[in-house]
Design a protein around this motif. Structure first.
Motif, PDB file in Angstrom:
ATOM      1  N   TRP A 174      -2.866   0.172   2.169  1.00  0.00           N
ATOM      2  CA  TRP A 174      -1.157   0.554   1.726  1.00  0.00           C
ATOM      3  C   TRP A 174      -0.746  -0.904   1.818  1.00  0.00           C
ATOM      4  O   TRP A 174       0.126  -1.223   0.657  1.00  0.00           O
ATOM      5  N   MET A 175      -0.847  -1.795   2.686  1.00  0.00           N
ATOM      6  CA  MET A 175      -0.146  -3.092   2.680  1.00  0.00           C
ATOM      7  C   MET A 175      -0.490  -3.730   1.564  1.00  0.00           C
ATOM      8  O   MET A 175       0.358  -4.515   0.920  1.00  0.00           O
ATOM      9  N   VAL A 198      -6.595 -11.083   0.758  1.00  0.00           N
ATOM     10  CA  VAL A 198      -5.817  -9.891   0.933  1.00  0.00           C
ATOM     11  C   VAL A 198      -5.332  -9.353  -0.605  1.00  0.00           C
ATOM     12  O   VAL A 198      -5.200  -8.084  -0.726  1.00  0.00           O
ATOM     13  N   SER A 233       1.218  -2.814  -1.785  1.00  0.00           N
ATOM     14  CA  SER A 233       2.516  -3.250  -1.791  1.00  0.00           C
ATOM     15  C   SER A 233       2.773  -4.546  -2.137  1.00  0.00           C
ATOM     16  O   SER A 233       3.341  -4.764  -3.106  1.00  0.00           O
ATOM     17  N   LEU A 234       1.823  -5.207  -1.929  1.00  0.00           N
ATOM     18  CA  LEU A 234       1.829  -6.891  -1.872  1.00  0.00           C
ATOM     19  C   LEU A 234       1.419  -6.825  -3.564  1.00  0.00           C
ATOM     20  O   LEU A 234       2.135  -7.846  -4.128  1.00  0.00           O
ATOM     21  N   LEU A 252      -8.221  -6.678   6.766  1.00  0.00           N
ATOM     22  CA  LEU A 252      -7.922  -8.042   6.523  1.00  0.00           C
ATOM     23  C   LEU A 252      -8.811  -9.041   7.214  1.00  0.00           C
ATOM     24  O   LEU A 252      -8.838 -10.390   6.641  1.00  0.00           O
ATOM     25  N   LEU A 253      -9.623  -8.721   7.982  1.00  0.00           N
ATOM     26  CA  LEU A 253     -10.856  -9.426   8.643  1.00  0.00           C
ATOM     27  C   LEU A 253     -11.670  -8.347   8.863  1.00  0.00           C
ATOM     28  O   LEU A 253     -11.014  -7.164   9.294  1.00  0.00           O
ATOM     29  N   PRO A 305      -5.800   5.260   1.318  1.00  0.00           N
ATOM     30  CA  PRO A 305      -6.573   3.990   1.818  1.00  0.00           C
ATOM     31  C   PRO A 305      -6.385   3.885   3.167  1.00  0.00           C
ATOM     32  O   PRO A 305      -5.038   4.056   3.807  1.00  0.00           O
ATOM     33  N   LEU A 306      -7.330   3.463   3.982  1.00  0.00           N
ATOM     34  CA  LEU A 306      -7.154   3.284   5.486  1.00  0.00           C
ATOM     35  C   LEU A 306      -7.030   1.858   5.640  1.00  0.00           C
ATOM     36  O   LEU A 306      -7.114   1.047   4.935  1.00  0.00           O
ATOM     37  N   GLY A 307      -6.582   1.565   6.894  1.00  0.00           N
ATOM     38  CA  GLY A 307      -6.540  -0.111   7.336  1.00  0.00           C
ATOM     39  C   GLY A 307      -5.386  -0.451   6.536  1.00  0.00           C
ATOM     40  O   GLY A 307      -4.269   0.060   6.598  1.00  0.00           O
ATOM     41  N   ALA A 308      -5.506  -1.627   6.214  1.00  0.00           N
ATOM     42  CA  ALA A 308      -4.513  -2.453   5.470  1.00  0.00           C
ATOM     43  C   ALA A 308      -4.267  -2.143   4.064  1.00  0.00           C
ATOM     44  O   ALA A 308      -3.573  -2.770   3.375  1.00  0.00           O
TER      45      ALA A 308
END
Lengths: 251, 251
Positions: free
Chosen positions: A174-175, A150, A178-179, A7-8, A169-172
């Motif tokens: 999966w989030m 994002v 979901s979004l 995300l960053l 997927p690594l890091g964010a």
């Protein structure tokens, strides 16, 4: 093959980075190349940009706080720049988020600029170049996470996962996926992002609409050189049409 | 007063940390105290937990991969634990995310456990304790960002901002606030999170419903001691009712 979402910027990048700054640098960049631009320099410094423009005969693009600086040829509104013929020209563009994020990813083998607007192209090029990892890296807004980038990362991660079914997927990642389920319309995420709110306050909501268009460009701008300027580095990007424009990824 | 949101722990924490692990440790913790628990130890290690339970006469709570380990008194389902009288007992609970995040925040002056379930209580306590900063720190899922905790952070940040109008959220605060606008129902964010998906696969969707209830508990569990165990640290939490239960924050 690894598929990573940050995300960053975070840590080291070794293989392919898709840098995401959908409002607006990474939407504008493919538009400029569609309109004939030869090379694009990204730079965070007004002074370094002006000097480079004078030395290399570059067009000056970009803005500071929503205003086009004195002596600049154009701002960085995709709505405006879609109408401008860039055939045979080169340009330097100042903006806030992408140039400030580039130092953190420039060590990767390949750095591409990605957004909704060139989604298919940047995914095809990323898959072609990658041997170990594709990292989707969001620029955020003012050094903090923002919703617009994002959601682009989620969109690209979802589509890449169709092509890389073995990649978790690594890091964010999966989030972001979901979004996506809650944002069927990409424009909504742009609308509620901080970057989007800032543009709406400047009466530039039209830029959000252009930035929400998906895969309109077949250009995946790619970092080809970094040169040190007086106050900041200049990052040169070039773009050729993707090798497989006739094989769009399945939606 | 600073208001900071981190989607995962990042950097140093000096003042108040509200640790968020809504599925399920930080939902279960206030429920246990509501039911009369005296003190709660959080720990990531099965072996250390068993040893502490034997030495101190603690109840053993928690699960591994959805199963209640041999010899444990209860799992960590809030649906189940709401029904259990804990009067006068102490317990140790193993879980994945909160205990693994605690080392990164335990250096703060005050560490509270927060979720939707004790939102008003944890905000009131945080505002009472803080002198410089309230940091809302998400635990995520498996060391990566997850939607459930992010939405709780957004909810708490939005409510705290009403009380701290001068505070501009730092970190991911604005992104979380943007997300809130698209999730009028907190249950939806829990549903789509990775943690939520894992619970749904275990037929524990009822736990998501309990975790989506807002401000049902007036307990804000607070870190009172850290002791080194054989394989991992034990983090002891205690809770008293918030001092101002009759002054709910405006919705």
């Amino acid at each position: 093959m690894r598929l990573r979402v940050d995300l960053l910027p975070r840590g080291e990048y070794g293989d392919v980075v898709v840098l995401i700054d959908v409002l607006r640098s990474c939407t504008v960049a493919p538009i400029l190349f569609d309109n004939g631009l030869k090379e694009l320099y990204l730079c965070p410094s007004l002074r370094t940009s002006r000097k480079a423009a004078a030395e290399k005969g570059l067009l000056l693009l970009g803005e500071r706080g929503g205003l086009v600086p004195e002596g600049f040829n154009y701002g960085n509104s995709p709505t405006e720049l879609r109408q401008v013929n860039m055939a045979g020209r080169s340009a330097v563009m100042i903006s806030e988020n992408a140039p400030k994020t580039l130092p953190a990813v420039a060590g990767a083998k390949h750095v591409l600029l990605g957004s909704f607007y060139n989604a298919d192209a940047v995914m095809a090029r990323g898959l072609e170049l990658a041997t170990e990892e594709i990292a989707l890296v969001c620029c955020g807004f003012g050094g903090e996470e923002d919703l617009d980038d994002v959601l682009v990362a989620g969109y690209l991660a979802g589509r890449l996962k169709q092509r890389l079914p073995e990649a978790s997927p690594l890091g964010a990642g999966w989030m972001c996926l979901s979004l996506l389920k809650t944002f069927p319309d990409p424009l909504e995420a742009l609308w509620y992002s901080r970057a989007g709110q800032a543009l709406r306050r400047l009466e530039l909501a039209g830029d959000l609409v252009v930035a929400s268009l998906i895969s309109r460009s077949d250009k995946a701008p790619r970092l080809s050189a970094v040169t040190e300027g007086e106050r900041a580095s200049l990052y040169r990007f070039e773009a050729v049409p993707t090798p497989h424009p006739a094989v769009p990824l399945a939606h």
